[in-house]
Design an enzyme around this catalytic site. Structure first.
Site, PDB file in Angstrom:
ATOM      1  CB  THR A 104       5.835   8.280  -9.149  1.00 19.73           C
ATOM      2  OG1 THR A 104       6.851   7.409  -8.616  1.00 19.73           O
ATOM      3  CG2 THR A 104       5.883   9.603  -8.426  1.00 19.73           C
ATOM      4  CB  SER A 151       4.785   3.743  -6.565  1.00 17.87           C
ATOM      5  OG  SER A 151       6.105   3.778  -6.027  1.00 17.87           O
ATOM      6  NE  ARG A 152       4.735  -1.820 -10.865  1.00 19.24           N
ATOM      7  CZ  ARG A 152       3.440  -1.867 -10.614  1.00 19.24           C
ATOM      8  NH1 ARG A 152       2.995  -1.516  -9.404  1.00 19.24           N
ATOM      9  NH2 ARG A 152       2.587  -2.268 -11.542  1.00 19.24           N
ATOM     10  CG  ASP A 177       1.763  -3.212  -1.261  1.00 16.76           C
ATOM     11  OD1 ASP A 177       1.697  -4.342  -0.732  1.00 16.76           O
ATOM     12  OD2 ASP A 177       1.107  -2.912  -2.278  1.00 16.76           O
ATOM     13  CD  GLU A 214       7.222  -6.439  -5.790  1.00 14.23           C
ATOM     14  OE1 GLU A 214       6.363  -6.883  -6.598  1.00 14.23           O
ATOM     15  OE2 GLU A 214       7.126  -5.341  -5.232  1.00 14.23           O
ATOM     16  CG  HIS A 262       3.135  -5.562  -5.415  1.00 13.68           C
ATOM     17  ND1 HIS A 262       4.042  -5.415  -6.427  1.00 13.68           N
ATOM     18  CD2 HIS A 262       2.164  -4.640  -5.680  1.00 13.68           C
ATOM     19  CE1 HIS A 262       3.649  -4.484  -7.275  1.00 13.68           C
ATOM     20  NE2 HIS A 262       2.494  -3.995  -6.836  1.00 13.68           N
TER      21      HIS A 262
END
Length: 752
Positions: free
Chosen positions: A638, A666-667, A691, A696, A715
């Site tokens: 999402t 996603s995030r 990921d 981050e 990421h």
């Protein structure tokens, strides 16, 4: 920093004041002669021949001034030339006031038209250098102020000539000195301002010989000449036509001429943005064609359609400033020379055109019957038809030029007929959009941006410091970035910003509400990375299911001492149940791999049903709770929104199978990271493939990095050389279109 921004705004305000006041003075100087000419003729006892010689001499002075102004601009700079032009106007006004003989007066009048010619070229060059954005809009707007001052000039002149100052009637001499002395106002603003540099390197300057070899410029000469003939001839012939052809009284006929100039002025004030929107060449085709149709319609339709004579002013008005805007864009390193060349030849052409109109009228009148009413009417109709023909020729020349530019691929391919090109010339382009690249891009992408924009860049791998980014944006039209926060603070530091181009699919870094309030566009890069991210998702699925990173370390650590050992076994991916949360384009790419590559049973949860995907891919819709309970692998895909923040928390993780593996590309903020750590530590789920993280770059002490059953990536879901190059090029395309005034293809949903 704020002081620099404030100073930049003040300078721009001074530049605008100089140009707008300059056009007002220009309009006054050209149009106050109407009420003065009869009195001048009477005072000096001039016959019609002498008066005609005077006006012809003035036209000669105008053309001479046009011819040398570009040279003076290169020699002195545009600021000094502009001040000198205004100064000549003031000096000529004083000389006119003191003239007691016709030779002295004619010399003073000649000097005024020298100033007039210098002023027209100087204002055109100033506009070309200053109006980098919305060039068509601003060129038409400034010329609209010329139209306004031209409209009121005769009324003001008439009133001033009867004004008494200290018991002395100003008459026409005092009127001239008073009106021309208004030139002091733009001089004051010009002296306090600075103007774009004249220091174009000699090797980058486009010489006159090169310009003359460009057939596009000759088409501009034709278009401008025929357009100006149409414009100027109306003032001289419309009233005459209406009075003699339709027997109108002079008041009624003059009212129609006033209506023409009203349409003319309003068109320049209002329709300028249209030229920027649809392109300069297309604008010339449409507006000159409209003028021709109105003129022909008024002639053929007779007195009932006479109002079309006034409507023709809408089209005629747009020709001159739009040609100037086109020249400014096409010849950035030769604007002064190109404008001078074009306007000078236009002046010659317009003189010839006006003589032709008179000749055509006489020729037809004599052919039909010089002493008959029908002969007079046919002659006037033909003469005025020639004015319409000039507008039609202007439209035809514009259309031919459009075809030439399209063949040369100097018209925007993506815009087809609806956008003119930004013409790219080799060398240093001084007046192009400015953009900042806050992210490294491949060399071919940087080269593409360089073709269209001036740019500065951050050329390091690490993210640009926030304060430095804010400082860089003070004069930027566009920003290319990946991940940095675009908020109110940044927008306040970027007063000229038109577009932020994100090199990513997600755009949670954009404060879309603040951007919308400021009118700043925001774009992202969907589509190009779908398949690559889907590959990464399956890499995480396989890595976590078959424990590939863990076993790689196992072998390299020398722990492989014997054959198969069931404590290092993984689980099957084929024929397992896959649940996808967020069935967008990437979700469908994942489902396709799962269904047809691994024979998996695929279910999905989404805000809305995807019936086409269900039929095409054989996927099944489930509620979020059902999907979590049934899936062997849960993939979260999402976008990050207020609704999806921490979508997966303790309650959701508790619903999953103990043998399930959770994948997130996603995030990081879509998952409650502490809850995920607890679920993994307590064995509520088997493992995870991540990921993305809440913070981050991820903290090296994050517990997730210590767990052998968690596969982690930095990421990097879309990070292949080809995909990142494609993303950068798409972001660059969005950026260039945005700063050129077009609507980029990948606007984020909230800003559409």
């Amino acid at each position: 920093m704020e002081q620099r921004l404030e100073q930049s705004k003040k300078v721009y305000a001074m530049q605008l004041a100089t140009i707008f006041l300059g056009f007002i003075v220009f309009g006054f100087s050209e149009n106050i002669k109407g009420p003065a000419i009869p009195r001048i003729q009477f005072d000096f006892m001039l016959n019609e021949s002498q008066l005609g010689t005077l006006l012809s001499l003035n036209a000669l002075g105008y053309l001479i001034a046009c011819s040398f102004t570009a040279f003076l601009t290169r020699l002195w700079g545009i600021k000094i030339v502009s001040i000198a032009a205004f100064g000549v106007m003031i000096l000529s006004g004083m000389c006119i006031y003191l003239s007691n003989s016709f030779p002295m007066f004619s010399s003073s009048y000649f000097l005024m038209y020298i100033g007039n010619g210098m002023l027209e070229i100087a204002l055109a060059i100033l506009g070309a250098r200053i109006f980098v954005k919305n060039t068509g809009t601003m060129m038409n707007l400034t010329h609209g102020f010329y139209g306004l001052s031209s409209t009121v000039a005769p009324l003001i002149a008439t009133g001033l000539m009867s004004v008494s100052v200290f018991g002395h009637i100003l008459d026409w001499r005092g009127m001239y000195v008073a009106m021309l002395s208004l030139s002091i106002l733009p001089i004051l603003f010009a002296m306090r301002s600075s103007f774009p540099s004249d220091e174009v390197a000699h090797e980058d300057r486009v010489p006159l010989k090169s310009l003359m070899r460009d057939r596009v410029l000759w088409f501009m000469v034709l278009i401008l000449s025929f357009g100006v003939v149409s414009e100027l001839a109306v003032g001289g012939w419309l009233v005459n036509f209406l009075e003699k052809a339709y027997k109108w009284e002079d008041v009624k006929a003059s009212g129609m001429l006033s209506a023409f100039f009203l349409c003319f002025t309003l068109a320049r004030l209002i329709l300028g943005p249209v030229t920027d929107k649809i392109g300069f060449i297309l604008s010339l085709i449409i507006f000159s064609g409209f003028s021709a149709l109105c003129t022909f319609g008024a002639i053929v339709g007779g007195e009932p359609l006479a109002f079309l004579f006034a409507a023709a002013g809408i089209g005629i008005a747009m020709i001159y400033p739009t040609v100037m805007a086109f020249i400014a864009k096409r010849y950035p390193n030769g604007t002064d020379t190109a404008i001078t060349f074009t306007v000078t030849l236009m002046g010659v052409g317009s003189v010839i055109g006006n003589y032709l109109i008179g000749g055509v009228i006489e020729l037809v009148k004599n052919g039909v019957g010089s002493d008959t009413q029908i002969g007079l009417i046919r002659g006037l109709q033909t003469g005025y038809g020639f004015i319409g023909l000039c507008a039609a020729i202007c439209a035809v020349c514009s259309f031919i030029l459009y075809l030439i530019l399209k063949k040369q691929k100097n018209l925007s391919e993506s815009s087809n007929l609806w956008y003119d090109s930004y013409i790219v010339w080799r060398g240093v382009l001084k007046m192009r959009p400015k953009v900042f690249l806050a992210k490294r891009v491949p060399s071919e992408v940087e080269a593409y941006i360089a073709q269209h924009c001036d740019y500065r860049k951050w050329d390091r791998e690490e993210e640009i410091p926030r304060q430095q980014l804010l400082e860089e944006l003070s004069d930027m039209d566009g920003l290319l970035i990946s991940g940095g926060s675009i908020d109110q603070e940044l927008l306040d530091h970027a007063p000229k910003l038109k577009i932020v181009s994100n090199v990513s699919v997600g755009y949670n870094n954009l404060d879309t509400a603040a951007m919308k309030a400021r009118g700043v566009m925001g774009t992202h890069t969907p589509g190009v990375l779908d398949e690559t991210v889907a590959d990464t998702v399956f890499g995480l699925i396989l890595g976590a299911a078959r424990r590939i990173p863990e076993l790689d370390a196992y072998v390299k650590a020398g722990k492989w001492k014997k054959g198969s050992d069931d404590h290092i076994f993984g689980i099957d991916v084929h024929h397992a149940k896959l649940g996808i949360i967020g069935m967008g384009r990437i979700g469908e790419a994942i489902a396709r791999r799962a269904k047809f590559g691994f024979n998996m049973e695929v279910m999905y949860y989404n805000r809305s049903r995807k019936e086409e995907a269900e039929q095409k891919l054989g996927v099944v819709y489930r509620s979020l709770q059902e999907l979590l309970q049934e899936s062997d692998f849960v993939v979260l895909m999402t976008p990050l929104t207020a609704e999806t923040t921490r979508l997966i928390g303790r309650e959701e993780l508790a619903l999953m199978k103990k043998t399930a593996i959770f994948i997130n590309t996603s995030r990081g903020q879509t998952v409650d990271e502490e809850a995920l750590i607890d679920a993994l530590e307590k064995g509520q789920i088997r493992g995870a493939g991540l990921d993305v993280f809440e913070q981050e770059p991820v903290d090296p002490e994050n517990k997730l990095l210590k767990m052998p059953n968690v596969v982690t990536l930095p990421h990097i879901g879309s990070a292949t050389h080809q995909t990142r190059a494609d993303m950068a090029m798409l972001a660059a395309t969005n950026l260039v279109k945005g700063v050129q005034g077009e609507v980029p293809p990948n606007l984020v949903a909230e800003l559409k």
